[in-house]
Design an enzyme around this catalytic site. Structure first.
Site, mmCIF file in Angstrom:
data_model
loop_
_atom_site.group_PDB
_atom_site.id
_atom_site.type_symbol
_atom_site.label_atom_id
_atom_site.label_comp_id
_atom_site.label_asym_id
_atom_site.label_seq_id
_atom_site.Cartn_x
_atom_site.Cartn_y
_atom_site.Cartn_z
ATOM 1 N N ASP A 205 0.858 -1.181 0.000
ATOM 2 C CA ASP A 205 0.000 0.000 0.000
ATOM 3 C C ASP A 205 0.897 1.234 0.000
ATOM 4 O O ASP A 205 2.127 1.125 0.049
ATOM 5 C CB ASP A 205 -0.934 0.004 1.216
ATOM 6 C CG ASP A 205 -2.270 0.675 0.911
ATOM 7 O OD1 ASP A 205 -2.269 1.692 0.181
ATOM 8 O OD2 ASP A 205 -3.310 0.207 1.392
ATOM 9 N N HIS B 107 -12.655 -0.279 -7.804
ATOM 10 C CA HIS B 107 -13.936 0.420 -7.917
ATOM 11 C C HIS B 107 -13.788 1.920 -7.678
ATOM 12 O O HIS B 107 -14.640 2.703 -8.081
ATOM 13 C CB HIS B 107 -14.985 -0.194 -6.973
ATOM 14 C CG HIS B 107 -14.832 0.173 -5.530
ATOM 15 N ND1 HIS B 107 -15.881 0.162 -4.639
ATOM 16 C CD2 HIS B 107 -13.744 0.540 -4.799
ATOM 17 C CE1 HIS B 107 -15.463 0.513 -3.443
ATOM 18 N NE2 HIS B 107 -14.179 0.738 -3.510
ATOM 19 N N ASP C 179 3.258 2.602 -4.891
ATOM 20 C CA ASP C 179 2.141 3.238 -5.578
ATOM 21 C C ASP C 179 1.755 2.330 -6.741
ATOM 22 O O ASP C 179 2.517 2.174 -7.703
ATOM 23 C CB ASP C 179 2.559 4.621 -6.085
ATOM 24 C CG ASP C 179 1.432 5.363 -6.801
ATOM 25 O OD1 ASP C 179 0.388 4.741 -7.083
ATOM 26 O OD2 ASP C 179 1.600 6.563 -7.081
#
Length: 333
Positions: free
Chosen positions: A184, A230, A211
């Protein structure tokens, strides 16, 4: 008027009403001083809160917190304070521009008058509130995902955008032969580090700051993306998927854990409503979208993957309710 209750709860959270009440019966004057609020206006709020069961007026202008209202306190283990601020204040600011988002197809950040700062940009605690709300569910809430796919032949599993690490710890806990990678952005990895105990399965998991829009770390044969794509427009999602394709072995698997919308919405459905509300939330806040199986298939094919199977996940855990696992394999070159 459905928004009215959320605004009441938000006002109570912002003013610190629950913290000021604590476990005591308090008078309005005391609470007004503690909350730095107008006494008459605060009384009217407390009275309204009592009507929905958050507070109780024990005698004229004296209130206490009910068991239902207790989670509004910041100092309790099951506090919902951050969630109330996040959904009813910070994101409600974006939703207030939904009409223009639908008109233009752009998220609120791109259509807001640049002279009017967002609530998010004005709140110094916005990022910490976000991290308190997202990715902090306990490990056991993710057991259903870990059980829904067969990890027995995997060796190293990478959870991309894995937040606090609960999902990868759930997977490792059920599969003692596995090693894991939690990937992350650096602030999220730093926040997760303190929650990783010096014992199995955490010792089998490496924490990596990266990233995903730039590159995905190599070294795994199974990569997981849970509620990452999403929040992205198609072009951004394809970039992340292509970065996965660049490092995944030819016999590896990509697991996308997301809501999967039906191809047709023909009747009222309360469960589906929450997914479609999430879709509009992505429109207003991030520019992303929830997708149907067909849309996921097209997206994956655009990045060099083939959708091979969709696995349902059955659970009542709020963070992972009604999601599915889309299993994809690298397309043959």
């Amino acid at each position: 008027m459905a928004y009215a209750r959320s605004r009441m709860l938000c006002a109570a959270a912002r003013l610190g009403v629950a913290d000021a009440l604590g476990d005591e019966v308090r008078g309005v004057d005391f609470l007004a001083e503690s909350c730095q609020a107008d006494a008459d206006a605060l009384y009217r709020l407390l009275r309204a809160l009592a009507s929905i069961g958050v507070t109780e007026e024990t005698s004229p202008e004296h209130f206490r917190l009910t068991p239902f209202g207790k989670p509004l306190r910041r100092d309790v283990p099951d506090s919902v304070w951050a969630a109330v601020i996040f959904w009813a204040d910070l994101l409600a600011d974006e939703w207030s521009l939904l009409t223009d988002c639908v008109r233009t197809g752009k998220p609120a950040a791109q259509i807001r008058d640049p002279r009017i700062p967002s609530r998010w940009s004005q709140d110094p605690g916005a990022d910490s509130i976000f991290h308190a709300v997202m990715g902090t569910a306990p490990v056991e809430d993710y057991a259903s995902i870990a059980e829904a796919w067969d990890f027995s032949r995997a060796k190293v599993v990478a959870d991309l955008g894995g937040g606090g690490g609960s999902l990868i710890l759930a997977v490792l806990g059920l599969n003692p032969h596995l090693r894991g990678l939690l990937v992350d952005l650096e602030p999220s990895v730093d926040a997760a580090r303190s929650g990783f105990a010096q014992e199995d399965p955490a010792l089998r998991c490496e924490l990596i700051a990266a990233d995903l829009m730039q590159a995905v770390p190599p070294g795994a044969d199974v990569y997981i993306l849970k509620h990452v794509l999403h929040g992205r427009r198609d072009a951004e999602a394809i970039t992340i998927l292509k970065n996965c394709r660049a490092v995944i072995p030819q016999n590896g698997s990509l697991l996308i854990v997301e809501f999967i919308l039906p191809s047709l919405v023909s009747h009222a459905d309360p469960q589906l409503e929450s997914h479609l509300m999430s879709d509009l939330n992505m429109l207003a806040v991030t520019g992303g979208r929830e997708r149907s199986e067909r849309e996921w298939r097209v997206l994956l094919e655009s990045a060099g993957f083939v959708l091979t199977e969709v696995y349902p996940v059955g659970t009542d855990a709020p963070m992972v309710r009604n999601v599915g696992i889309l299993e994809a394999k690298p397309a043959k070159e």
